[in-house]
Scaffold this active site. Structure first.
Site, PDB file in Angstrom:
ATOM      1  N   SER A  69      -8.418  -5.535   6.561  1.00  0.00           N
ATOM      2  CA  SER A  69      -9.244  -4.730   5.668  1.00  0.00           C
ATOM      3  C   SER A  69     -10.632  -4.516   6.283  1.00  0.00           C
ATOM      4  O   SER A  69     -10.729  -4.035   7.413  1.00  0.00           O
ATOM      5  CB  SER A  69      -9.300  -5.407   4.289  1.00  0.00           C
ATOM      6  OG  SER A  69      -9.837  -4.545   3.318  1.00  0.00           O
TER       7      SER A  69
ATOM      8  N   ASP B  17      -0.655   1.787   1.686  1.00  0.00           N
ATOM      9  CA  ASP B  17      -1.852   0.978   1.452  1.00  0.00           C
ATOM     10  C   ASP B  17      -2.819   1.706   0.518  1.00  0.00           C
ATOM     11  O   ASP B  17      -3.236   2.827   0.794  1.00  0.00           O
ATOM     12  CB  ASP B  17      -2.549   0.700   2.786  1.00  0.00           C
ATOM     13  CG  ASP B  17      -3.535  -0.451   2.719  1.00  0.00           C
ATOM     14  OD1 ASP B  17      -4.322  -0.507   1.759  1.00  0.00           O
ATOM     15  OD2 ASP B  17      -3.526  -1.291   3.635  1.00  0.00           O
TER      16      ASP B  17
ATOM     17  N   HIS C 161      -1.603  -3.800   0.388  1.00  0.00           N
ATOM     18  CA  HIS C 161      -2.738  -3.739   1.300  1.00  0.00           C
ATOM     19  C   HIS C 161      -2.443  -4.593   2.534  1.00  0.00           C
ATOM     20  O   HIS C 161      -2.229  -5.794   2.430  1.00  0.00           O
ATOM     21  CB  HIS C 161      -3.977  -4.256   0.570  1.00  0.00           C
ATOM     22  CG  HIS C 161      -5.245  -4.146   1.346  1.00  0.00           C
ATOM     23  ND1 HIS C 161      -5.504  -3.122   2.226  1.00  0.00           N
ATOM     24  CD2 HIS C 161      -6.356  -4.934   1.366  1.00  0.00           C
ATOM     25  CE1 HIS C 161      -6.702  -3.281   2.741  1.00  0.00           C
ATOM     26  NE2 HIS C 161      -7.237  -4.376   2.244  1.00  0.00           N
TER      27      HIS C 161
END
Length: 514
Positions: A227, A453, A483
């Protein structure tokens, strides 16, 4: 409500816990000592601090070994490296295999910005058992986060109010209140953390990582960024391309976007994930308890949220489930397909007049534990984003963008559009429109994009590969949900990632896993 952190901030470990400490602060003086020569003192880890989210000390590793923690000193101001220092909290699990085959340390950043690596690595440690055979697994609380000189803004009681108020204003009075509350929150950050605010940029954290590499005794930084950790890794590669070892970027932030473009991309990403949830629920053999068709699921959610804007539901006493909290909770559940069952249950409960599960999900996103204490995730997220991002958006500007955001997502559009005002009257100017991740001369970086995602939409992986430069980024696609990709436990993804990190085998560019 002062706007919540951009949705890329959520940490899955907190949800898993909800649903199933010595702080090294700013130094008292200057030092002439070379911080790269310091020796770390590894000890058994304490229980997480309140800023890290509280709780118990990490459980022993599968073989019975203890996690070890240490504090690394780093300059408060990298522009004045001989000045005051701060402490950067580290955690490690020593390599489990034959030491003659040990590669070095593998440093993790799990995202945010604002997530505590010291608490997250043990929560997911078993996922990296194979990697531990040849690496010491290492993570850290980035500066401003957790036990690393944390940014502090409002207290727990103030944050309860902060998260109860309306983040999607419908009229002039509500807009004025949103902006006023944003200013109050930001003023509290300046009052309580003035010394740290200029020094929490991603470039500062990247320099900390290069110091960490040296202190850990590694010639190269072997890195696993997830991320926002991909943005941090990209900035590191730009600043120190020759120091990059084997690196993985998973759940990739698009480095070419400004705040507005990123927020709009997230609106599309979360809407896509909600569409996928609705189709999944209604395609099963058993009846979907929250709708008869995929469109019916989404229509009922929209109706629920509209009603909550005027009449909140009972939540976790004495708080109520507001429209904002419900939207936040729905978003949190879309970070992993494993949490879709919680979303189904939470919606069922809400339709029966009980908002507790959706509020638990929202609390997880916001860093609130069951005792009513908040980690500093929100404070750090806002501080780092506002120090990084140059744009400052007005309420009038956001109003003009609402049609575009609503077209991208009827459910999340307003929520993410209004998130753009979070840096109103911030004490420190933003550094740039977007990060520079060009990294000519770097070793190959494996960039893993997930087509489903929500938080870091798939298109960002290709943009990262292009921005890193020719011969650096190697793209791998995972056709999945949630994610990131590695923690999906997809065998193809894990084989490719493990093959590079453990054996140096770079998969063919354009590899697709499903």
């Amino acid at each position: 409500m002062p706007n919540p952190p951009r949705l890329r901030a959520a940490a899955l470990s907190a949800t898993a816990v909800l649903l199933s400490s010595v702080l090294a602060g700013c130094g008292d003086g200057s030092t002439d000592e070379d911080v790269s020569a310091q020796k770390l003192s590894w000890k058994e880890c304490p229980a997480p601090s309140e800023a890290e989210g509280g709780g118990s000390a990490p459980s022993p590793l599968p073989g019975g070994e203890q996690w070890q923690c240490a504090t690394m000193r780093a300059p408060l101001d990298w522009g004045n490296p001989q000045g005051d220092t701060i402490g950067i909290a580290l955690i490690r699990a020593k390599a489990s295999g034959d030491l003659s085959r040990r590669i070095g340390s593998l440093v993790f950043n799990f995202g945010g910005p604002g997530g505590s690596g010291v608490t997250t690595l043990p929560a997911f440690g078993s996922d990296y058992t194979k990697l531990r055979t040849r690496y010491d697994l290492v993570s850290f609380d980035p500066r401003g986060v957790g036990r690393s000189a944390p940014v502090r803004c409002e207290n727990d009681q103030q944050l309860d109010t902060y998260f109860q108020q309306d983040a999607t204003p419908d009229d002039a009075a509500e807009r004025a209140k949103l902006i006023d509350n944003t200013r109050k929150f930001n003023a509290a950050c300046e009052k309580n953390s003035k010394k740290m605010l200029p020094h929490v940029r991603t470039t500062d954290a990247a320099r900390d990582m290069d110091l960490m590499r040296q202190v850990l005794g590694d010639d190269k930084l072997h890195y696993f960024g997830i991320s926002y950790g991909t943005e941090l890794g990209g900035v590191y590669a730009h600043l120190f391309p020759k120091n990059v070892g084997r690196a993985i970027f998973d759940g990739v932030v698009d480095p070419t976007q400004d705040v507005e473009q990123g927020s709009l991309g997230q609106a599309k990403g979360f809407q896509l994930a909600l569409d996928n949830f609705a189709r999944d629920c209604t395609s099963k053999v058993r009846d979907c308890p929250v709708g008869d068709t995929a469109q019916d699921v989404k229509d009922r959610i929209a109706k629920l949220l509209k009603g909550l804007d005027h009449k909140p539901l009972p939540g976790i006493f004495p708080r109520q489930l507001t429209q904002t909290a419900a939207t936040n909770g729905i978003a949190q559940s879309l970070y992993s397909k494993d949490f879709w069952e919680y979303l189904t249950e939470g919606l069922e409960q809400a339709y029966d007049g009980d908002g507790r599960i959706l509020m638990l999900l929202s609390d997880s996103m916001n860093g609130r534990n069951e005792n009513g204490q908040y980690s500093n995730t929100t404070a750090a997220n806002v501080a780092i984003n506002c120090a990084d991002d140059k744009p400052r958006y007005t309420a009038d500007y956001v109003r003009g963008k609402l049609p575009e955001f609503r077209a991208a997502s009827p459910v999340f559009g307003d929520f993410l559009a209004w998130s753009m005002v979070s840096c109103t009257d911030w004490a420190v100017p933003g550094a740039a429109e977007h990060p520079d991740v060009s990294a000519a001369g770097s070793a190959p970086i494996l960039v893993v994009g997930n087509t489903g995602d929500p938080a870091t939409p798939y298109e960002g992986a290709r943009k990262m590969v292009d921005a890193l430069g020719k011969g650096v980024g190697v793209e791998l696609t995972y056709k999945g949900q949630g994610h990131g990709a590695y923690d999906s436990k997809n065998p193809c993804v894990q084989s490719a990632v493990d093959g590079y990190l453990l054996d140096g085998k770079v998969p063919a560019a354009g590899t697709v896993c499903s």
